[in-house]
Design a protein around this motif. Structure first.
Motif, PDB file in Angstrom:
ATOM      1  N   TYR A 165       0.832  -1.210   0.000  1.00  0.00           N
ATOM      2  CA  TYR A 165       0.000   0.000   0.000  1.00  0.00           C
ATOM      3  C   TYR A 165       0.865   1.258   0.000  1.00  0.00           C
ATOM      4  O   TYR A 165       1.930   1.288   0.634  1.00  0.00           O
ATOM      5  N   ALA A 166       0.410   2.325  -0.688  1.00  0.00           N
ATOM      6  CA  ALA A 166       1.108   3.616  -0.690  1.00  0.00           C
ATOM      7  C   ALA A 166       0.900   4.300   0.656  1.00  0.00           C
ATOM      8  O   ALA A 166      -0.066   4.009   1.373  1.00  0.00           O
ATOM      9  N   GLU A 167       1.803   5.240   1.005  1.00  0.00           N
ATOM     10  CA  GLU A 167       1.752   5.908   2.328  1.00  0.00           C
ATOM     11  C   GLU A 167       0.399   6.563   2.631  1.00  0.00           C
ATOM     12  O   GLU A 167      -0.132   6.380   3.728  1.00  0.00           O
ATOM     13  N   PRO A 168      -0.186   7.358   1.715  1.00  0.00           N
ATOM     14  CA  PRO A 168      -1.483   7.967   2.031  1.00  0.00           C
ATOM     15  C   PRO A 168      -2.566   6.919   2.303  1.00  0.00           C
ATOM     16  O   PRO A 168      -3.443   7.128   3.142  1.00  0.00           O
ATOM     17  N   THR A 169      -2.493   5.795   1.604  1.00  0.00           N
ATOM     18  CA  THR A 169      -3.466   4.710   1.813  1.00  0.00           C
ATOM     19  C   THR A 169      -3.280   4.074   3.187  1.00  0.00           C
ATOM     20  O   THR A 169      -4.257   3.671   3.836  1.00  0.00           O
ATOM     21  N   VAL A 170      -2.029   3.974   3.647  1.00  0.00           N
ATOM     22  CA  VAL A 170      -1.741   3.427   4.980  1.00  0.00           C
ATOM     23  C   VAL A 170      -2.442   4.271   6.048  1.00  0.00           C
ATOM     24  O   VAL A 170      -3.052   3.737   6.986  1.00  0.00           O
ATOM     25  N   ALA A 171      -2.387   5.600   5.896  1.00  0.00           N
ATOM     26  CA  ALA A 171      -3.058   6.494   6.848  1.00  0.00           C
ATOM     27  C   ALA A 171      -4.566   6.250   6.847  1.00  0.00           C
ATOM     28  O   ALA A 171      -5.215   6.239   7.898  1.00  0.00           O
ATOM     29  N   LEU A 172      -5.124   6.012   5.665  1.00  0.00           N
ATOM     30  CA  LEU A 172      -6.563   5.731   5.547  1.00  0.00           C
ATOM     31  C   LEU A 172      -6.901   4.389   6.201  1.00  0.00           C
ATOM     32  O   LEU A 172      -7.915   4.266   6.896  1.00  0.00           O
ATOM     33  N   ILE A 173      -6.043   3.396   6.003  1.00  0.00           N
ATOM     34  CA  ILE A 173      -6.264   2.076   6.616  1.00  0.00           C
ATOM     35  C   ILE A 173      -6.208   2.183   8.140  1.00  0.00           C
ATOM     36  O   ILE A 173      -6.998   1.547   8.850  1.00  0.00           O
ATOM     37  N   LEU A 174      -5.291   3.005   8.663  1.00  0.00           N
ATOM     38  CA  LEU A 174      -5.214   3.226  10.114  1.00  0.00           C
ATOM     39  C   LEU A 174      -6.516   3.829  10.641  1.00  0.00           C
ATOM     40  O   LEU A 174      -6.945   3.526  11.760  1.00  0.00           O
ATOM     41  N   LEU A 175      -7.143   4.681   9.825  1.00  0.00           N
ATOM     42  CA  LEU A 175      -8.433   5.268  10.196  1.00  0.00           C
ATOM     43  C   LEU A 175      -9.506   4.184  10.295  1.00  0.00           C
ATOM     44  O   LEU A 175     -10.230   4.103  11.297  1.00  0.00           O
ATOM     45  N   VAL A 176      -9.588   3.327   9.280  1.00  0.00           N
ATOM     46  CA  VAL A 176     -10.582   2.248   9.268  1.00  0.00           C
ATOM     47  C   VAL A 176     -10.277   1.238  10.385  1.00  0.00           C
ATOM     48  O   VAL A 176     -11.185   0.729  11.040  1.00  0.00           O
TER      49      VAL A 176
END
Length: 400
Positions: A241-252
């Motif tokens: 996963y790309a870095e911005p997507t990692v932040a989104l996954i942490l949110l979920v």
């Protein structure tokens, strides 16, 4: 009169949750910032992981000692002092130019965390009737889960755009809001704690049932942190996963934690040990499955959300179990018992984060999954033992 009392209790719980939100954000924000801190300071990800390990150790040793030393201080005064130390620690972290100063800042902040969580749990439990105590503890801990939902991903996103220090500045702002919340919402009429005699404190570390409970907390809760501490590099380096997507996954992931925490509070109201047994068992299976799914984006995401659902679900039950045992075996040391359990939570985090670092450096990131599963499996076995002891005590009266 009852409505007024309920309103006061709700406001006090809200203030505790706001403070827990601030503290929860700073405790776990390093998880999202590890790669950024490592790159900026020119250190390995495992060395950056010490920001998690040493923080947890600071809470482990600070919670019981400082809770005992501050036991007779007014609860509101103590809460305000805690938030001032918290703000100072995070300000120092934001100003750190090297890893040594950053780690010192993390330890300072951890000292405030330990005292807050230990007294916060007992205040929350005492604010409501006995049959709602686990739920009240869950409300207080919801500050931690909301922090995981919003604080950690937001801090990670800010760190990715403006640097990891900006994320700690955000935490200082949250700390100031929490300080004001305590000032305005926590009643000044809270009872002072009572100094716990050393012989009563000694009961906590010499009573077999309480010691077993603390170990269950450490291994059952801490096993997830073998993986969670290194979740960002795991998602980036192995799942792809790309870095911005990692932040989104942490949110979920945080949303899954919040749901799990609420369910955990309800499940633990009746029978904490029975609920914990099944929670740990399911988490063991999920962590084991993660080893096979983490290289595949969609499968990894589904499994990690399952892991998140179970990650904090056990917290209300673990606290409720220890408070119940303390009331039975060391009633004069209830506050300190809660502090010891907060220490156990963080000993688990420290052990989990350290193990994760060792595994990452030796055999690779992906192996954190099954090692975490083995640690939680230990919690399953010990919880089964505790249940067996409970059943025996139902037939044999406890001797005082």
């Amino acid at each position: 009169m009852l409505q007024s009392s309920t309103k006061r209790s709700t406001l006090a719980l809200l203030a505790l949750a706001i403070s827990a939100f601030a503290i929860g954000t700073t405790e776990f924000i390093s998880v999202g910032l590890l790669p950024l801190i490592a790159d900026d300071l020119g250190i390995s990800v495992t060395t950056a992981g010490l920001t998690v390990t040493l923080y947890a150790l600071g809470v482990t040793f600070g919670a019981p000692i400082l809770t005992s030393l501050t036991s007779t201080v007014s609860r509101k005064t103590l809460l305000l002092a805690i938030m001032l130390v918290f703000i100072a620690g995070n300000t120092l972290a934001a100003l750190s130019s090297g890893v040594t100063l950053l780690l010192i800042a993390r330890i300072i902040t951890a000292l405030s965390h330990g005292v807050f969580m230990s007294i916060g749990s007992t205040i929350a439990a005492d604010l409501v009737p006995a049959n709602r105590r686990a739920s009240a503890i869950a409300i207080m801990f919801s500050g931690l889960t909301v922090a995981t939902v919003t604080g950690v991903p937001l801090g990670t996103l800010i760190g990715q755009h403006w640097g990891w220090r900006a994320a700690f500045i955000l935490i200082v702002v949250i700390g100031l809001i929490a300080l004001i919340g305590n000032l305005l919402l926590v009643p000044s009429t809270l009872e002072r704690g009572t100094r716990t005699a050393f012989r009563n404190q000694l009961k906590l570390v010499t009573n077999g049932r309480l010691l077993l409970a603390f170990v269950i907390t450490a291994v059952g809760y801490g096993g997830t942190f073998v993986v969670f501490t290194y979740l960002s590099p795991l998602l980036h380096d192995i799942s792809g996963y790309a870095e911005p997507t990692v932040a989104l996954i942490l949110l979920v992931y945080g949303i899954a934690i919040a749901i799990g925490n609420i369910l955990g509070g309800k499940a633990a109201n009746r029978s904490p040990l029975q609920a914990l047994f099944y929670m740990f068992m399911i988490q063991t299976v999920i962590l084991g499955i993660l080893y096979f799914t983490v290289p595949f984006k969609t499968a990894a995401l589904v499994t990690i959300l399952g892991m998140g659902m179970l990650a904090f679900m056990n917290v209300p039950g673990l606290q409720m179990h220890v408070v119940s045992l303390a009331e039975r075996y060391a009633p004069q040391a209830k506050d300190v018992a809660s502090a010891f359990n907060i220490a156990a939570f963080n000993a688990g985090i420290a052990i989990g984060a350290y193990l994760g670092g060792v595994i990452t450096d030796s055999i690779g990131l992906i192996h954190t999954t099954w090692v975490g599963a083995l640690m939680v499996l230990t919690g399953v076995i010990l919880t089964a033992w505790a249940r067996l002891l409970d059943r025996k005590e139902m037939h044999v009266p406890a001797h005082k």
